[in-house]
Motif scaffolding. Structure first.
Motif, short mmCIF file in Angstrom:
data_model
loop_
_atom_site.label_atom_id
_atom_site.label_comp_id
_atom_site.label_asym_id
_atom_site.label_seq_id
_atom_site.Cartn_x
_atom_site.Cartn_y
_atom_site.Cartn_z
N VAL A 26 15.87 25.81 -11.39
CA VAL A 26 15.49 26.18 -10.02
C VAL A 26 15.09 24.91 -9.30
O VAL A 26 14.12 24.25 -9.67
N GLY A 27 15.85 24.55 -8.27
CA GLY A 27 15.52 23.39 -7.47
C GLY A 27 14.54 23.78 -6.38
O GLY A 27 14.76 24.76 -5.68
N VAL A 28 13.47 23.01 -6.25
CA VAL A 28 12.40 23.40 -5.33
C VAL A 28 12.14 22.31 -4.29
O VAL A 28 11.92 21.14 -4.62
N ILE A 29 12.15 22.72 -3.03
CA ILE A 29 11.85 21.85 -1.90
C ILE A 29 10.37 22.01 -1.56
O ILE A 29 9.88 23.13 -1.43
N SER A 30 9.66 20.93 -1.41
CA SER A 30 8.27 21.01 -0.97
C SER A 30 8.23 21.13 0.55
O SER A 30 8.81 20.32 1.27
N GLY A 31 7.51 22.15 1.03
CA GLY A 31 7.39 22.34 2.47
C GLY A 31 6.29 21.51 3.10
O GLY A 31 6.12 21.53 4.32
N ALA A 32 5.54 20.76 2.30
CA ALA A 32 4.42 19.98 2.82
C ALA A 32 4.90 18.86 3.76
O ALA A 32 5.57 17.93 3.32
N GLN A 33 4.60 18.99 5.03
CA GLN A 33 4.94 17.99 6.04
C GLN A 33 6.38 17.50 5.90
O GLN A 33 6.67 16.31 6.04
N ILE A 34 7.28 18.43 5.68
CA ILE A 34 8.67 18.09 5.40
C ILE A 34 9.38 17.48 6.61
O ILE A 34 10.41 16.83 6.48
N GLY A 35 8.82 17.66 7.80
CA GLY A 35 9.47 17.14 8.99
C GLY A 35 9.05 15.73 9.38
O GLY A 35 9.25 15.31 10.52
N TYR A 36 8.50 14.98 8.43
CA TYR A 36 7.94 13.66 8.76
C TYR A 36 8.98 12.67 9.29
O TYR A 36 8.63 11.68 9.93
N LEU A 37 10.26 12.92 9.06
CA LEU A 37 11.31 12.03 9.57
C LEU A 37 11.87 12.49 10.92
O LEU A 37 12.68 11.78 11.52
N GLU A 38 11.43 13.65 11.38
CA GLU A 38 11.90 14.15 12.67
C GLU A 38 11.31 13.31 13.81
O GLU A 38 10.17 12.84 13.73
#
Length: 352
Positions: free
Chosen positions: A41-53
């Motif tokens: 199961v590949g898991v993406i962390s949602g913690a401040q995931i938009g920091y590159l936006e």
């Protein structure tokens, strides 16, 4: 070699390994897709995931929501037959909004800790998304099971039991982590296994925290777990989303470099005792220029440092200026590898 698959609802995980969600930006779509393609199961962390936006500093909530959706879609596109999950912390501001985004993006699983996700079933109703709480004690599991059953007639699709050897924020008291009086992962898994059997519930248990090799996996499987969650080992892989400098910090780490610290979030955590952490310890305050609206309990006027900025600095390669969370066994990592190589090494633990 055939492995005993892990069944979570209607999801079949060929190799019962869940990759831990690591933020900020350490586990995004690239790492998650690689793990999913390897059978876990590949898991993406949602913690401040938009920091590159581009608008992250001015509008972090919308930037994070947009990035979360895009990363889920990207991971599912690159692993069309795999299982993709997200890790969302209950302590996040706008937690419910992020859950909604993940559901709309058709993520397969939401794994949630840093607080008890007591109302998560309501947030995913009318969807097929599997919901998996993270707990660090039998009592935590009992509270969630009781609440979900009474209010939503729902039981967890699986439960992650995270022990004291994990990286990042930990669900134990600082003092017991320092003096080693905390309950062991094996004991917590054994207790929960016995409890579930006693009350007649069949909920897969996923053991996490310090899982490094086949021996560790077999130990928790013998205690009643059906799968494991692993974070640290996946950091120093070609597919990990962090910078090469960040990965090198793991490769250079010794056992003495790893310490328990108090996070601005109000929880103890395990991290590298690098120049940044030493500076925080010496001064008790690092200047905070702005608030990124990450955690409910954070008060910028009182917190010793901005955890969002510290984690972003680290993942982008400014390691000595940032916070590097690590598991207790990070010092054992000594070479760059690949996700598939890790699966090849660890899969025999689940052999039929």
């Amino acid at each position: 070699m055939h492995t005993k698959a892990l069944q979570i609802g209607d999801l079949t995980i060929k190799v019962p390994i869940i990759q831990g969600g690591m933020g900020v930006g350490v586990s995004k779509s690239r790492l998650a897709a690689a793990v999913a393609n390897a059978g876990g199961v590949g898991v993406i962390s949602g913690a401040q995931i938009g920091y590159l936006e581009n608008d992250f500093k001015s509008n972090p909530i919308e930037a994070n929501k947009r990035a979360l959706k895009n990363e889920i879609i990207k991971a599912k596109t690159n692993a069309p037959k795999g299982v993709i999950g997200v890790n969302l912390m209950v302590a996040m501001q706008n937690y419910a909004e992020f859950v909604k985004v993940a559901v709309e993006a058709k993520v397969d699983m939401i794994i949630s800790g840093a607080g008890l996700p007591l109302d998560l079933p309501d947030l995913v109703k009318d969807s097929k998304v599997k919901i998996v709480p993270i707990i660090s004690s039998l009592r935590g599991a009992q509270l969630i099971i009781k609440r979900w059953k009474k209010k939503y007639d729902k039981t967890p699709d699986a439960i992650v039991v995270e022990g004291a050897k994990a990286g990042g924020h930990l669900g134990f008291k600082y003092e017991e982590l320092i003096d080693g009086s905390n309950q062991s992962l094996v004991d917590i898994v054994s207790e929960l296994t016995a409890h579930l059997k006693e009350v007649g519930l069949k909920i897969p248990i996923i053991a996490a925290g310090g899982i490094y090799d086949v021996h560790d996996i077999k130990e928790v499987l013998d205690a009643g777990a059906e799968g494991v969650q692993i974070g640290t080992r996946f950091v120093v892989t070609e597919e990990c989303d962090a910078s090469d400098t960040y990965k090198k910090a793991y490769l250079d780490a010794t056992e003495k470099d790893i310490k328990i610290m108090m996070s601005p979030v109000g929880l103890p955590g395990r991290a590298l005792n690098n120049p940044f952490l030493k500076h925080v310890e010496a001064t008790q305050k690092v200047k905070i220029d702005r608030c990124y609206k990450c955690i409910h309990k954070c008060n910028p006027a009182e917190t010793p440092f901005c955890i969002t900025k510290a984690l972003i600095d680290a993942v982008e390669g400014r390691v000595d200026e940032g916070l590097v969370f690590v598991g207790a066994n990070a010092f054992r990592v000594n070479e760059m590898t690949t996700v598939q190589a890790i699966f090849d090494e660890l899969s025999p633990a689940f052999a039929l």
